[in-house]
Scaffold this active site. Structure first.
Site, PDB file in Angstrom:
ATOM      1  N   ARG A 253      51.129  61.097 -52.822  1.00 37.28           N
ATOM      2  CA  ARG A 253      52.207  62.090 -52.874  1.00 37.28           C
ATOM      3  C   ARG A 253      52.357  62.829 -51.552  1.00 37.28           C
ATOM      4  O   ARG A 253      52.639  64.030 -51.531  1.00 37.28           O
ATOM      5  CB  ARG A 253      51.948  63.062 -54.026  1.00 37.28           C
ATOM      6  CG  ARG A 253      51.722  62.339 -55.359  1.00 37.28           C
ATOM      7  CD  ARG A 253      51.485  63.305 -56.489  1.00 37.28           C
ATOM      8  NE  ARG A 253      52.639  64.145 -56.683  1.00 37.28           N
ATOM      9  CZ  ARG A 253      52.602  65.464 -56.883  1.00 37.28           C
ATOM     10  NH1 ARG A 253      51.445  66.086 -56.893  1.00 37.28           N
ATOM     11  NH2 ARG A 253      53.701  66.154 -57.058  1.00 37.28           N
ATOM     12  N   GLY A 254      52.121  62.134 -50.437  1.00 40.76           N
ATOM     13  CA  GLY A 254      52.296  62.727 -49.116  1.00 40.76           C
ATOM     14  C   GLY A 254      51.504  64.014 -48.971  1.00 40.76           C
ATOM     15  O   GLY A 254      50.313  64.060 -49.299  1.00 40.76           O
TER      16      GLY A 254
ATOM     17  N   GLY B  67      49.135  65.308 -51.797  1.00 41.97           N
ATOM     18  CA  GLY B  67      47.866  64.691 -52.159  1.00 41.97           C
ATOM     19  C   GLY B  67      48.001  63.420 -52.963  1.00 41.97           C
ATOM     20  O   GLY B  67      48.973  62.676 -52.828  1.00 41.97           O
TER      21      GLY B  67
ATOM     22  N   ASP C 103      48.668  53.412 -45.932  1.00 35.81           N
ATOM     23  CA  ASP C 103      47.776  52.274 -45.654  1.00 35.81           C
ATOM     24  C   ASP C 103      46.431  52.769 -45.121  1.00 35.81           C
ATOM     25  O   ASP C 103      45.390  52.178 -45.396  1.00 35.81           O
ATOM     26  CB  ASP C 103      48.413  51.334 -44.622  1.00 35.81           C
ATOM     27  CG  ASP C 103      49.812  50.942 -45.047  1.00 35.81           C
ATOM     28  OD1 ASP C 103      49.962  50.453 -46.173  1.00 35.81           O
ATOM     29  OD2 ASP C 103      50.761  51.161 -44.275  1.00 35.81           O
TER      30      ASP C 103
HETATM   31  P1  AMP Z   1      53.139  53.478 -44.973  1.00 36.39           P
HETATM   32  O1  AMP Z   1      53.724  54.555 -44.116  1.00 36.39           O
HETATM   33  O2  AMP Z   1      51.656  53.596 -45.131  1.00 36.39           O
HETATM   34  O3  AMP Z   1      53.833  53.260 -46.261  1.00 36.39           O
HETATM   35  O4  AMP Z   1      53.345  52.097 -44.174  1.00 36.39           O
HETATM   36  C1  AMP Z   1      53.998  51.989 -42.954  1.00 36.39           C
HETATM   37  C2  AMP Z   1      53.907  50.574 -42.405  1.00 36.39           C
HETATM   38  O5  AMP Z   1      54.484  49.650 -43.330  1.00 36.39           O
HETATM   39  C3  AMP Z   1      54.703  50.441 -41.117  1.00 36.39           C
HETATM   40  O6  AMP Z   1      53.824  50.331 -40.029  1.00 36.39           O
HETATM   41  C4  AMP Z   1      55.575  49.193 -41.306  1.00 36.39           C
HETATM   42  O7  AMP Z   1      55.425  48.256 -40.280  1.00 36.39           O
HETATM   43  C5  AMP Z   1      55.128  48.601 -42.634  1.00 36.39           C
HETATM   44  N1  AMP Z   1      56.278  48.162 -43.431  1.00 36.39           N
HETATM   45  C6  AMP Z   1      57.509  48.718 -43.490  1.00 36.39           C
HETATM   46  N2  AMP Z   1      58.311  48.038 -44.345  1.00 36.39           N
HETATM   47  C7  AMP Z   1      57.563  47.018 -44.834  1.00 36.39           C
HETATM   48  C8  AMP Z   1      57.803  45.959 -45.777  1.00 36.39           C
HETATM   49  N3  AMP Z   1      58.986  45.807 -46.383  1.00 36.39           N
HETATM   50  N4  AMP Z   1      56.786  45.125 -46.062  1.00 36.39           N
HETATM   51  C9  AMP Z   1      55.587  45.275 -45.468  1.00 36.39           C
HETATM   52  N5  AMP Z   1      55.282  46.229 -44.575  1.00 36.39           N
HETATM   53  C10 AMP Z   1      56.256  47.104 -44.253  1.00 36.39           C
END
Ligand code: AMP
Length: 304
Positions: free
Chosen positions: A202-203, A206, A234
């Site tokens: 949830r950004g 949390g 991630d």
């Molecule tokens: P997050 O902010 O943790 O959700 O993930 C951000 C990362 O997700 C970025 O570095 C992007 O390169 C990657 N990303 C964005 N769109 C996609 C997608 N459709 N499939 C897989 N990875 C992606």
């Protein structure tokens, strides 16, 4: 114990109210593996194109990440462009160019097939499934996804969700996926699909971790400076899985502690653009922030 992760290795073009990065290193598997590498060995399964600079691969290898499963094929690397407004919780995708992702055939080596921990980071759910089918007897499988795949491949995604132990998903995506505005009801619906545990990110508010009969809440670490939330999810997942693979403790208490380590890792990542903060991060800083996190969430039970 080591983790195998499949996901994207990308060029990102990101705009936040505090700056802009063009064609910077990004990708779900890049953030995940860098974060997890502070806790355990990681093997990366992904694809890049001919345009991907060697220096980024050298950075990953410098973090001891096994890049034998990182394919380089003809074509351009996956590229994502996004923008954040002052509400840094929600990214607006401006453009997604799949490029080499369209021809990616993940083939796991014999040793990767014996992986005990598998993370299916955000990538095409058909590719997530292809990797999942090749791993023989994992102890723990978790996955992530995002709005792009929820709207383009909902059925393939449902098949993946049914087969994993932990689903890690954003609040907005949990709502989008279920069509349910209430998060607790949305969580129930996702668990009813067959996954045992759901972690909702949830950004700045949390994380919530749901099972069929429990909920755990952890706040996000309150920061004065947030520059770029890209990869926070991630990086969270990398800390969560990395800690679990390190301890092997899958008890409810072990999972809760892993949630806090994931939150600590995400709190560092947002302090700078791309993976710049992760490049400078030292393990002692992780321990120090973990201790601050305990202070942040502790209270004395005086009334009962
Ligand atoms: P997050 O902010 O943790 O959700 O993930 C951000 C990362 O997700 C970025 O570095 C992007 O390169 C990657 N990303 C964005 N769109 C996609 C997608 N459709 N499939 C897989 N990875 C992606």
């Amino acid at each position: 114990m080591s983790i195998v992760v499949v996901g994207t290795v990308a060029f990102d073009t990101v705009e936040t109210p505090f700056g802009r990065g063009e064609n910077v290193l990004g990708g779900s598997a890049t953030y995940f593996s860098t974060s997890a590498s502070f806790f355990t060995d990681v093997s990366l399964v992904a694809v890049v194109g001919e345009d991907f600079p060697e220096e980024h691969i050298t950075f990953l290898q410098g973090r001891n990440i096994d890049t034998a499963g990182l394919q380089r094929i003809p074509g351009k690397t996956f590229h994502w462009s996004g923008r954040y407004g002052y509400d840094l919780n929600e990214a607006e995708t401006l453009d997604t160019q799949l490029n080499v992702l369209m021809d990616f055939q993940p083939e796991l080596s014999e040793s990767y097939r014996d992986a005990e921990y598998l993370f299916l980071a955000n990538i095409d759910p058909d590719l997530q499934m292809k990797v999942l089918e090749q791993v023989r007897k994992p102890k723990l499988v978790a996955c992530d996804t995002m709005n792009f795949w929820i709207s383009s491949k909902p059925e393939a995604l449902k098949k993946v969700l049914r087969k994993v132990d932990v689903v890690v998903i954003n609040e907005g995506e949990a709502r989008q996926f279920t069509g349910e505005a209430n998060l607790v009801k949305a969580a129930r619906q996702i668990i009813a699909l067959g996954c045992k545990r759901l972690v909702v990110k949830r950004g700045e508010y949390g994380v919530l971790m749901f099972t069929a009969d429990s909920v755990f809440a952890a706040p996000a670490y309150p920061l004065e400076e947030v520059f770029d939330p890209t990869g926070a999810g991630d990086t969270f997942a990398g800390g969560f899985m990395g800690y679990l693979a390190n301890t092997g403790d899958m008890s409810e208490e072990g999972l809760r502690q892993a949630i806090v380590f994931g939150s600590v890792m995400a709190s560092f990542n947002v302090e700078d653009f791309s993976l710049e903060r992760m490049k400078r991060l030292q393990y002692q800083e992780i321990e120090a922030r973990y201790k601050q996190f305990k202070v942040l969430t502790s209270f004395r039970d005086i009334s009962y």
